[in-house]
Design a protein around this motif. Structure first.
Motif, PDB file in Angstrom:
ATOM      1  N   ARG A 103      33.239  51.858   2.456  1.00 18.29           N
ATOM      2  CA  ARG A 103      31.916  51.355   2.822  1.00 18.29           C
ATOM      3  C   ARG A 103      32.022  50.282   3.902  1.00 18.29           C
ATOM      4  NH1 ARG A 103      27.817  52.868  -0.628  1.00 18.29           N
ATOM      5  NH2 ARG A 103      28.454  53.780  -2.631  1.00 18.29           N
ATOM      6  N   ALA A 104      32.998  49.397   3.742  1.00 14.25           N
ATOM      7  CA  ALA A 104      33.166  48.315   4.720  1.00 14.25           C
ATOM      8  C   ALA A 104      33.550  48.862   6.082  1.00 14.25           C
ATOM      9  CB  ALA A 104      34.225  47.330   4.222  1.00 14.25           C
ATOM     10  N   SER A 105      34.391  49.896   6.118  1.00 13.84           N
ATOM     11  CA  SER A 105      34.826  50.462   7.398  1.00 13.84           C
ATOM     12  C   SER A 105      33.658  51.090   8.155  1.00 13.84           C
ATOM     13  CB  SER A 105      35.929  51.501   7.179  1.00 13.84           C
ATOM     14  OG  SER A 105      35.416  52.684   6.592  1.00 13.84           O
ATOM     15  N   LEU A 106      32.643  51.541   7.429  1.00 13.31           N
ATOM     16  CA  LEU A 106      31.511  52.205   8.068  1.00 13.31           C
ATOM     17  C   LEU A 106      30.533  51.219   8.709  1.00 13.31           C
ATOM     18  CD1 LEU A 106      30.801  54.913   5.334  1.00 13.31           C
ATOM     19  CD2 LEU A 106      32.003  55.209   7.506  1.00 13.31           C
ATOM     20  N   GLU A 107      30.764  49.934   8.521  1.00 14.23           N
ATOM     21  CA  GLU A 107      29.901  48.931   9.152  1.00 14.23           C
ATOM     22  C   GLU A 107      30.051  48.933  10.672  1.00 14.23           C
ATOM     23  OE1 GLU A 107      27.583  47.178   7.848  1.00 14.23           O
ATOM     24  OE2 GLU A 107      27.970  47.692   5.756  1.00 14.23           O
ATOM     25  N   ASN A 108      31.211  49.356  11.153  1.00 16.30           N
ATOM     26  CA  ASN A 108      31.412  49.390  12.611  1.00 16.30           C
ATOM     27  C   ASN A 108      31.631  50.821  13.074  1.00 16.30           C
ATOM     28  OD1 ASN A 108      31.839  48.581  15.294  1.00 16.30           O
ATOM     29  ND2 ASN A 108      34.047  48.485  14.972  1.00 16.30           N
ATOM     30  N   TRP A 109      30.826  51.212  14.044  1.00 17.77           N
ATOM     31  CA  TRP A 109      30.996  52.529  14.654  1.00 17.77           C
ATOM     32  C   TRP A 109      30.884  52.483  16.174  1.00 17.77           C
ATOM     33  CZ3 TRP A 109      26.694  50.624  12.374  1.00 17.77           C
ATOM     34  CH2 TRP A 109      25.504  50.674  13.089  1.00 17.77           C
ATOM     35  N   ASP A 110      30.544  51.283  16.731  1.00 20.83           N
ATOM     36  CA  ASP A 110      30.289  51.221  18.176  1.00 20.83           C
ATOM     37  C   ASP A 110      30.718  49.916  18.836  1.00 20.83           C
ATOM     38  OD1 ASP A 110      28.430  49.604  16.941  1.00 20.83           O
ATOM     39  OD2 ASP A 110      26.713  50.358  18.086  1.00 20.83           O
ATOM     40  N   LEU A 111      31.561  49.143  18.133  1.00 23.95           N
ATOM     41  CA  LEU A 111      31.970  47.844  18.678  1.00 23.95           C
ATOM     42  C   LEU A 111      33.482  47.782  18.851  1.00 23.95           C
ATOM     43  CD1 LEU A 111      29.778  45.468  16.470  1.00 23.95           C
ATOM     44  CD2 LEU A 111      29.302  46.218  18.814  1.00 23.95           C
ATOM     45  N   VAL A 112      33.921  47.064  19.877  1.00 23.27           N
ATOM     46  CA  VAL A 112      35.344  46.787  20.083  1.00 23.27           C
ATOM     47  C   VAL A 112      35.697  45.496  19.357  1.00 23.27           C
ATOM     48  CG1 VAL A 112      37.134  46.270  21.784  1.00 23.27           C
ATOM     49  CG2 VAL A 112      35.336  47.937  22.323  1.00 23.27           C
ATOM     50  N   LEU A 113      36.736  45.544  18.514  1.00 21.77           N
ATOM     51  CA  LEU A 113      37.167  44.375  17.759  1.00 21.77           C
ATOM     52  C   LEU A 113      38.601  44.026  18.151  1.00 21.77           C
ATOM     53  CD1 LEU A 113      35.782  45.343  14.227  1.00 21.77           C
ATOM     54  CD2 LEU A 113      34.685  43.924  15.973  1.00 21.77           C
ATOM     55  N   ASP A 114      38.810  42.793  18.524  1.00 24.21           N
ATOM     56  CA  ASP A 114      40.111  42.386  19.063  1.00 24.21           C
ATOM     57  C   ASP A 114      41.253  42.531  18.060  1.00 24.21           C
ATOM     58  OD1 ASP A 114      38.901  41.738  21.443  1.00 24.21           O
ATOM     59  OD2 ASP A 114      38.646  39.615  20.954  1.00 24.21           O
ATOM     60  N   GLU A 115      40.934  42.408  16.762  1.00 19.63           N
ATOM     61  CA  GLU A 115      42.011  42.383  15.768  1.00 19.63           C
ATOM     62  C   GLU A 115      42.440  43.769  15.293  1.00 19.63           C
ATOM     63  OE1 GLU A 115      38.125  42.005  13.407  1.00 19.63           O
ATOM     64  OE2 GLU A 115      38.942  41.400  15.348  1.00 19.63           O
ATOM     65  N   VAL A 116      41.857  44.833  15.811  1.00 18.92           N
ATOM     66  CA  VAL A 116      42.194  46.181  15.348  1.00 18.92           C
ATOM     67  C   VAL A 116      43.322  46.758  16.190  1.00 18.92           C
ATOM     68  CG1 VAL A 116      41.368  48.540  15.013  1.00 18.92           C
ATOM     69  CG2 VAL A 116      39.854  46.592  14.501  1.00 18.92           C
ATOM     70  N   PRO A 117      44.498  47.007  15.599  1.00 18.01           N
ATOM     71  CA  PRO A 117      45.609  47.606  16.358  1.00 18.01           C
ATOM     72  C   PRO A 117      45.399  49.101  16.551  1.00 18.01           C
ATOM     73  CG  PRO A 117      46.262  47.279  14.079  1.00 18.01           C
ATOM     74  CD  PRO A 117      44.877  46.703  14.207  1.00 18.01           C
ATOM     75  N   VAL A 118      45.940  49.614  17.630  1.00 21.25           N
ATOM     76  CA  VAL A 118      45.795  51.033  17.956  1.00 21.25           C
ATOM     77  C   VAL A 118      47.172  51.635  18.199  1.00 21.25           C
ATOM     78  CG1 VAL A 118      44.909  52.677  19.647  1.00 21.25           C
ATOM     79  CG2 VAL A 118      43.482  50.770  18.909  1.00 21.25           C
ATOM     80  N   ARG A 119      47.444  52.788  17.577  1.00 21.67           N
ATOM     81  CA  ARG A 119      48.712  53.477  17.769  1.00 21.67           C
ATOM     82  C   ARG A 119      48.565  54.553  18.835  1.00 21.67           C
ATOM     83  NH1 ARG A 119      49.508  55.833  12.036  1.00 21.67           N
ATOM     84  NH2 ARG A 119      47.242  56.012  12.298  1.00 21.67           N
ATOM     85  N   GLY A 120      49.635  55.301  19.037  1.00 28.36           N
ATOM     86  CA  GLY A 120      49.588  56.395  19.976  1.00 28.36           C
ATOM     87  C   GLY A 120      48.806  57.570  19.412  1.00 28.36           C
ATOM     88  N   ALA A 121      48.364  58.446  20.304  1.00 31.24           N
ATOM     89  CA  ALA A 121      47.543  59.587  19.893  1.00 31.24           C
ATOM     90  C   ALA A 121      48.272  60.496  18.911  1.00 31.24           C
ATOM     91  CB  ALA A 121      47.109  60.372  21.125  1.00 31.24           C
ATOM     92  N   ALA A 122      49.591  60.666  19.091  1.00 35.89           N
ATOM     93  CA  ALA A 122      50.350  61.565  18.216  1.00 35.89           C
ATOM     94  C   ALA A 122      50.372  61.039  16.777  1.00 35.89           C
ATOM     95  CB  ALA A 122      51.774  61.715  18.737  1.00 35.89           C
ATOM     96  N   GLU A 123      50.573  59.732  16.619  1.00 37.93           N
ATOM     97  CA  GLU A 123      50.611  59.146  15.277  1.00 37.93           C
ATOM     98  C   GLU A 123      49.248  59.226  14.598  1.00 37.93           C
ATOM     99  OE1 GLU A 123      53.531  55.496  15.072  1.00 37.93           O
ATOM    100  OE2 GLU A 123      52.398  55.407  16.945  1.00 37.93           O
ATOM    101  N   THR A 124      48.221  58.877  15.341  1.00 39.26           N
ATOM    102  CA  THR A 124      46.872  58.919  14.771  1.00 39.26           C
ATOM    103  C   THR A 124      46.491  60.345  14.397  1.00 39.26           C
ATOM    104  OG1 THR A 124      46.267  57.071  16.216  1.00 39.26           O
ATOM    105  CG2 THR A 124      44.475  58.251  15.139  1.00 39.26           C
ATOM    106  N   GLY A 125      46.775  61.292  15.297  1.00 41.28           N
ATOM    107  CA  GLY A 125      46.464  62.691  15.027  1.00 41.28           C
ATOM    108  C   GLY A 125      47.196  63.217  13.808  1.00 41.28           C
ATOM    109  N   ALA A 126      48.446  62.791  13.607  1.00 40.08           N
ATOM    110  CA  ALA A 126      49.216  63.229  12.444  1.00 40.08           C
ATOM    111  C   ALA A 126      48.569  62.749  11.153  1.00 40.08           C
ATOM    112  CB  ALA A 126      50.649  62.715  12.545  1.00 40.08           C
ATOM    113  N   ASP A 127      48.070  61.510  11.160  1.00 39.11           N
ATOM    114  CA  ASP A 127      47.404  60.983   9.968  1.00 39.11           C
ATOM    115  C   ASP A 127      46.088  61.719   9.692  1.00 39.11           C
ATOM    116  OD1 ASP A 127      49.346  59.217   9.290  1.00 39.11           O
ATOM    117  OD2 ASP A 127      48.266  57.406   9.870  1.00 39.11           O
TER     118      ASP A 127
END
Length: 406
Positions: free
Chosen positions: A89-113
């Motif tokens: 529920r908490a994760s659904l609060e954001n769908w259109d904002l950039v947040l500085d504290e959110v890390p991003v992995r490579g496309a291959a890792e994200t796609g695998a998950d």
């Protein structure tokens, strides 16, 4: 507010009917159902079918979960789903904002998950889905709001599949508010994913949600719109379009059943069978064409053929058709689980109590969390206990495991 799980569906219908100051005859007329059947259901002498429960809910203007007893909050806590559901529920609060504290992995890792999450959906592994979805949503929202072009579209497509997987959990747990929220978030990403089949999938899921609200005529209109989206591909006999249209026709058949429209239900089923014949084989979604393709084929049509007869009250015919279901060895646990749950209901209705318990055990074997939380499982178990002269230990154990009120 948690529902009272100490009584069955029939007792809840009776209690709510009295709260509305309606007689059994008045409710039967309002819901367009048999008076004698309603009396037996309220007294616990006949199981409350999905069609009857939907008709009563529609007549009284309440969600079906009012009578199924969902959500089973105590069981959520026992199975440690409550914490992950709160995170979702908490994760659904954001769908259109950039947040500085959110890390991003490579496309291959994200796609695998995302692929692991889709496998968990097919296995009806609610715990894994609710654990994996929140961080994936945070990460993919970040990507979707910072990337451009194909990378942005791809992030939205993956988000749509994560939302869809979480939707399955929310729907099966009876969390109607979370279903609506997930549909809204999926709509946002689908509109930006540049994929007509994902758009059709969103319509398919939106129509599915009307089973809970009772607005089945709205579900039919949604299906009609979705079929228009894929019609060009169907005429060209493109595999993704045939799969999408086939699933939409099967959903339309079940909507018609719940509305008591037998002719339309059989017509939609026949059209789904025609599409399956055109396809000529079992398509297993992401295993063949990527995660945006819905799985479809003769097995799914056969399962729904039995389900249509059961919904129409033709339980013996439903069981005959169930014997014709020949799933591949690696067929999807979620569909098989639902098939065995439905088969158990038909077997109970025809007095085949031992066979019904056997079918429930098969459902538990292939998709345990689905079998535990599906409301008709608890109703079937409860009725099996009441029908038994001597309750076998296996049935007592199953009732204890799934939380059925006895």
């Amino acid at each position: 507010m948690p529902q009272n799980t100490a009584v069955g569906t029939g007792a809840r219908i009776g209690a709510y009917r009295r709260l509305c100051r309606l007689t059994q005859s008045q409710l039967a007329n309002k819901a367009n159902i048999s008076y004698s059947l309603l009396v037996k259901v309220e007294q616990g002498r006949r199981p409350a079918s999905a069609s009857l429960t939907a008709a009563v809910a529609r007549a009284l203007g309440v969600p079906i979960t009012t009578f199924t007893g969902q959500p089973y909050i105590i069981d959520h806590a026992h199975d440690r789903l409550d914490g992950p559901l709160a995170d979702l529920r908490a994760s659904l609060e954001n769908w259109d904002l950039v947040l500085d504290e959110v890390p991003v992995r490579g496309a291959a890792e994200t796609g695998a998950d995302v692929r692991l999450l889709l496998d968990a959906r097919r296995a009806s592994n609610y715990a894994k889905i609710t654990t994996m979805a929140p961080p994936l949503i945070d990460e993919l929202v970040q990507i979707s709001q910072t990337a451009t072009g194909h990378a942005e579209e791809q992030a939205h497509r993956m988000l749509a599949h994560v939302y869809r997987s979480a939707y399955d959990v929310a729907y099966n747990l009876g969390l109607s508010d979370l279903v609506a929220l997930l549909l809204s978030r999926m709509d946002y990403s689908v509109s930006r994913g540049n994929d007509p089949y994902l758009m059709a999938l969103h319509h398919y899921m939106r129509a599915y949600a009307t089973f809970t609200t009772g607005r089945l005529e709205v579900g039919q209109a949604i299906i009609s719109r979705a079929l228009d989206i894929v019609e060009t591909g169907v005429r060209a006999e493109e595999v993704p379009a045939l799969c999408s249209a086939g699933n939409l026709r099967l959903r339309a058949a079940m909507l018609a059943c719940r509305l008591g429209d037998e002719d339309t239900a059989r017509g939609e089923l026949a059209e789904a069978r025609r599409l399956g014949d055109l396809l000529g084989r079992e398509v297993t979604g992401g295993r063949d064409y990527g995660p945006h393709i819905q799985s479809f084929g003769a097995t799914n049509v056969a399962i729904h053929a039995s389900a249509v007869e059961m919904e129409l009250g033709n339980h013996s015919r439903a069981l005959q058709l169930a014997k014709e279901v020949r799933p591949p060895a690696d067929y999807f646990p979620d569909r098989l689980g639902h098939f065995w749950i439905d088969t158990a209901r038909a077997q109970l209705s025809t007095g085949k109590t031992d066979a019904a318990l056997s079918s429930l055990l098969k459902a538990r074997s292939v998709a345990p969390q689905q079998a535990k939380y599906h409301p008709s499982v608890r109703e079937t178990v409860r009725d099996l206990v009441h029908a038994a002269r001597r309750t076998p230990d296996t049935l007592i154990g199953y009732a204890s495991w799934c939380g059925a009120a006895l």
